[in-house]
Scaffold this motif. Sequence first.
Motif, short mmCIF file in Angstrom:
data_model
loop_
_atom_site.label_atom_id
_atom_site.label_comp_id
_atom_site.label_asym_id
_atom_site.label_seq_id
_atom_site.Cartn_x
_atom_site.Cartn_y
_atom_site.Cartn_z
N SER A 302 0.83 -1.20 0.00
CA SER A 302 0.00 0.00 0.00
C SER A 302 0.87 1.26 0.00
CB SER A 302 -0.88 0.00 1.23
OG SER A 302 -0.08 0.21 2.37
N MET A 303 0.24 2.39 -0.20
CA MET A 303 0.93 3.69 -0.22
C MET A 303 1.82 3.88 1.00
SD MET A 303 0.20 5.82 -2.71
CE MET A 303 -1.03 6.77 -3.57
N SER A 304 1.25 3.60 2.19
CA SER A 304 1.97 3.89 3.43
C SER A 304 3.25 3.06 3.55
CB SER A 304 1.07 3.62 4.62
OG SER A 304 0.62 2.30 4.58
N GLU A 305 3.28 1.95 2.84
CA GLU A 305 4.45 1.10 2.94
C GLU A 305 5.51 1.43 1.89
OE1 GLU A 305 2.96 -3.24 4.35
OE2 GLU A 305 2.00 -2.40 2.58
N SER A 306 5.19 2.39 1.01
CA SER A 306 6.04 2.52 -0.17
C SER A 306 7.46 3.04 0.13
CB SER A 306 5.36 3.40 -1.22
OG SER A 306 5.18 4.68 -0.68
N LYS A 307 7.61 3.81 1.21
CA LYS A 307 8.94 4.32 1.53
C LYS A 307 9.86 3.17 1.97
CE LYS A 307 11.39 7.85 4.15
NZ LYS A 307 12.03 6.96 5.14
N LYS A 308 9.30 2.36 2.87
CA LYS A 308 10.04 1.21 3.35
C LYS A 308 10.37 0.29 2.16
CE LYS A 308 9.50 -2.29 6.83
NZ LYS A 308 8.43 -3.07 7.43
N TYR A 309 9.42 0.17 1.26
CA TYR A 309 9.60 -0.70 0.11
C TYR A 309 10.75 -0.24 -0.76
CZ TYR A 309 8.62 -2.47 -4.61
OH TYR A 309 8.72 -3.00 -5.86
N SER A 310 10.88 1.08 -0.97
CA SER A 310 11.94 1.55 -1.87
C SER A 310 13.33 1.30 -1.27
CB SER A 310 11.74 3.03 -2.23
OG SER A 310 11.82 3.81 -1.08
N GLU A 311 13.43 1.39 0.06
CA GLU A 311 14.71 1.05 0.72
C GLU A 311 15.06 -0.42 0.52
OE1 GLU A 311 15.10 1.74 5.03
OE2 GLU A 311 14.08 3.64 4.60
N LEU A 312 14.06 -1.23 0.79
CA LEU A 312 14.24 -2.67 0.67
C LEU A 312 14.61 -3.05 -0.76
CD1 LEU A 312 13.98 -5.63 1.46
CD2 LEU A 312 11.53 -5.34 1.66
N LYS A 313 13.93 -2.40 -1.70
CA LYS A 313 14.18 -2.67 -3.10
C LYS A 313 15.64 -2.34 -3.47
CE LYS A 313 12.64 -0.56 -7.16
NZ LYS A 313 11.66 0.18 -7.95
N ARG A 314 16.11 -1.21 -2.96
CA ARG A 314 17.50 -0.82 -3.25
C ARG A 314 18.47 -1.88 -2.71
NH1 ARG A 314 17.91 4.09 -0.45
NH2 ARG A 314 18.77 2.78 1.17
N ASP A 315 18.19 -2.33 -1.49
CA ASP A 315 19.06 -3.36 -0.89
C ASP A 315 19.04 -4.66 -1.70
OD1 ASP A 315 19.80 -1.66 1.08
OD2 ASP A 315 18.52 -2.51 2.65
N ILE A 316 17.87 -5.00 -2.19
CA ILE A 316 17.77 -6.24 -2.98
C ILE A 316 18.56 -6.10 -4.29
CG2 ILE A 316 16.19 -7.70 -4.33
CD1 ILE A 316 14.10 -7.29 -2.10
#
Length: 378
Positions: A302-316
């Motif tokens: 969801s929208m609220s999770e998107s910031k955390k998601y972009s960090e995680l994505k970068r790490d992956i």
Amino acid sequence: MHINLNKNYKFKCINCGFESQKETFKCPKCGGPMQIIYDNLAWVVDSKIPSMWRYKSLLPEANKLISFNEGFTPIRKIFGVLSKLETNNPTGLYADRASSIIVSSFKNKIIETSYEEDFTLSLAYYSKKAGIKLRVYVMPDNVDPQDLIAIAKLGSEILFRNEIEKSGLEYENPYTIEGLKTISYEIYEKNPKVDKIYVPAQSGTLVYALSKGFYELRQMRKDFNEYELIAVKLHHANTPEILNYSKYRIKISEVSSREALESMISLSKRGFNLKPLASAAYALARIEGNGISIITGSRKISMSESKKYSELKRDIINIFSDNKKRTAYEIWLELNKYSLRGIYKSLNMMVINGELCEEPILKGQRKIKVYWRCEDSL
Ligand SMILES: [Zn+2]
């Protein structure tokens, strides 16, 4: 390579029995839903294929097979309740089974459809892969904005409309039923020691499809132990009409909105982001016991999770700079600061966005996915 089975089937109206040799989505006589009926049914399973296409001989002819290895989903215990996790499908939805058959069978270069929650998103994902243009008619007041963004990103054409007017391909069609019936086949193949199968029922198509799968199994397999198939609806909802036409007995049960919401909350603690109806089958399975609930799908990040998601994505993405293939579990171990479910969700999103490639491998009876950076995204 594959066994060339002589596939003879026809399209038949579920309501009035009208038959056609031609592909027919709606009965021209009564407007009822159509289904596919095979002349000869034989239980042939290609056990090397870890997807619903292991039952290819029991499915309609694929013009060109478009698959992301949908189906063959696991059955796991969630707080003591056996659950078939359709959330493990490529877009996180049971509808992927339908989409795979639809785009594989489709002979035209364009599909027109009216927006339906979940289904359209899955169809957009598969259409892209198949090189089919998807044209989606949307009523502005009746659309999930997150869905709309995702559908547009997948390259589908979006046309706004102001009145309800069903046109083009609808979710309820013969190919959808064929795709969804494979859930029954998988349950039979895994043979869990349960008596009851709990399925959320809104339009009723999913339950009907499972009943068709079980009905066909009864014809094909002498050792088939009948399950009690239970359509679970919310208390205030109507009973879907299609359920009256099933040749396999369907019991209709209901749960209160409160029970569904309580289950929705408890499932969210396990990372399942479900809607109340999707939680209803689980709610009843938990109350009655000794059954499997079908967990139909999870909304994406969801929208609220998107910031955390972009960090995680970068790490992956960093992890994959060595171009090695990894499982989600291996990534989780390496990163060591995110939840395993978070990793799974992100990997799924990244595959949908074309940033990663995936491939299932069979490890014993379990399907395990490995991921890597696709060459064209480097
Ligand atoms: Zn008819």
